[in-house]
Scaffold this motif. Structure first.
Motif: not given
Length: 139
Positions: A7-9, A14-19, A97-103, A135-138
């Motif tokens: 999900s996008e968050t 305040g940085n846009d990331i993919l979680l 539950k584990i969160d991964f942040e993708y900058l 692919t949908e977040w590239e």
């Protein structure tokens, strides 16, 4: 392994990331999941982590392991201390539950393998996520 959702968050800065949120089920017959507070661990103690991940990128239908140099950091976590149950049956079950942040997104498709240790240093089975597609977040 139960699920992996993206999900996008925004992060705390305040940085846009993919979680990415990984959910997996655990069951421990001895009821000794999780580690005590970091304050009680000696510096340099290698047992201060109990959940370990290996990330793989998918290229031409094959999985290639990504090392720390490519990832920029190791993939390990601390599952916090879970109080053992009272009585003879010490079995604990639950979801973690584990969160991964993708900058940034570097790969089209990845997969994680993961395992954990209980307090007696018994290693769990190694589980794998399904393919995780970016692919949908590239850009």
């Amino acid at each position: 392994f139960e699920s992996f959702t993206l999900s996008e968050t925004t992060d705390e800065l305040g940085n846009d990331i993919l979680l990415g949120e990984l959910v997996f089920l655990f069951e421990d017959g001895d009821g000794d999941i999780g580690l005590p507070d970091l304050d009680s661990i000696a510096p340099g103690d290698s047992s201060k982590y109990n959940l370990f991940f290996t990330m793989f990128k998918k290229m031409d239908g094959e999985y290639i392991e990504l090392g720390e140099d490519e990832l920029g950091a190791p993939l390990f976590y601390r599952i916090p201390y879970v109080e053992p149950r009272e009585g003879q049956n010490k079995t604990l079950q639950g979801d973690i539950k584990i969160d991964f942040e993708y900058l940034t997104i570097k790969y089209d498709t990845v997969r994680y393998d993961f395992y954990m240790y209980d307090r007696a240093r018994n290693k769990s089975n190694t589980e794998s996520t399904s393919d995780i597609s970016f692919t949908e977040w590239e850009d």
